[in-house]
Design a protein around this motif. Sequence first.
Motif, PDB file in Angstrom:
ATOM      1  N   ASP A 124      62.035  -3.002  15.421  1.00  0.00           N
ATOM      2  CA  ASP A 124      63.401  -3.115  15.912  1.00  0.00           C
ATOM      3  C   ASP A 124      63.405  -3.038  17.439  1.00  0.00           C
ATOM      4  N   GLY A 125      63.530  -4.191  18.091  1.00  0.00           N
ATOM      5  CA  GLY A 125      63.497  -4.248  19.549  1.00  0.00           C
ATOM      6  C   GLY A 125      64.631  -3.494  20.199  1.00  0.00           C
ATOM      7  N   THR A 146      67.934  -8.712  20.960  1.00  0.00           N
ATOM      8  CA  THR A 146      67.275  -8.475  22.239  1.00  0.00           C
ATOM      9  C   THR A 146      68.046  -7.445  23.052  1.00  0.00           C
ATOM     10  N   ALA A 147      67.408  -7.000  24.116  1.00  0.00           N
ATOM     11  CA  ALA A 147      68.045  -6.046  25.019  1.00  0.00           C
ATOM     12  C   ALA A 147      67.425  -6.197  26.399  1.00  0.00           C
ATOM     13  N   THR A 148      68.158  -5.724  27.388  1.00  0.00           N
ATOM     14  CA  THR A 148      67.661  -5.700  28.760  1.00  0.00           C
ATOM     15  C   THR A 148      67.822  -4.289  29.296  1.00  0.00           C
ATOM     16  N   VAL A 149      66.747  -3.753  29.843  1.00  0.00           N
ATOM     17  CA  VAL A 149      66.759  -2.444  30.491  1.00  0.00           C
ATOM     18  C   VAL A 149      66.815  -2.706  31.988  1.00  0.00           C
ATOM     19  N   ALA A 151      59.914  -9.169  17.575  1.00  0.00           N
ATOM     20  CA  ALA A 151      59.050 -10.274  17.158  1.00  0.00           C
ATOM     21  C   ALA A 151      59.718 -10.979  15.994  1.00  0.00           C
ATOM     22  N   ARG A 152      59.585 -12.307  15.980  1.00  0.00           N
ATOM     23  CA  ARG A 152      60.163 -13.111  14.899  1.00  0.00           C
ATOM     24  C   ARG A 152      59.072 -13.977  14.289  1.00  0.00           C
TER      25      ARG A 152
END
Length: 99
Positions: free
Chosen positions: A56-57, A80-83, A96-97
């Motif tokens: 789990d991204g 997705t996410a951005t830090v 990953a997919r």
Amino acid sequence: MKTYLERLPDDVRSLIDQARAAARPHGHAVYLVGGFVRDLIIGVKNFDLDIVVEGDGIAFARDYARLLQAKLVTHHRFGTATVLLKNHLKVDIASARKE
């Protein structure tokens, strides 16, 4: 790859080490990918990291952002996410997919 990583500034290497630390408790595998890796190999300065997580991204990104005391922007539709870090660096994280 280790030789390439040794050339990075300390703060960027620390981000990579902290990604490993955030993944370890959950047994996630994390990988540097994308433009960051390409630019690292060809010697172009690019310190915006791209990370793919086996798992789990977004959950990983929450833990990672908390560890870094950074802002988190999630994109649930895409997994997705951005830090966003205070020093203007950013880390894009994706699950990953298989497709």
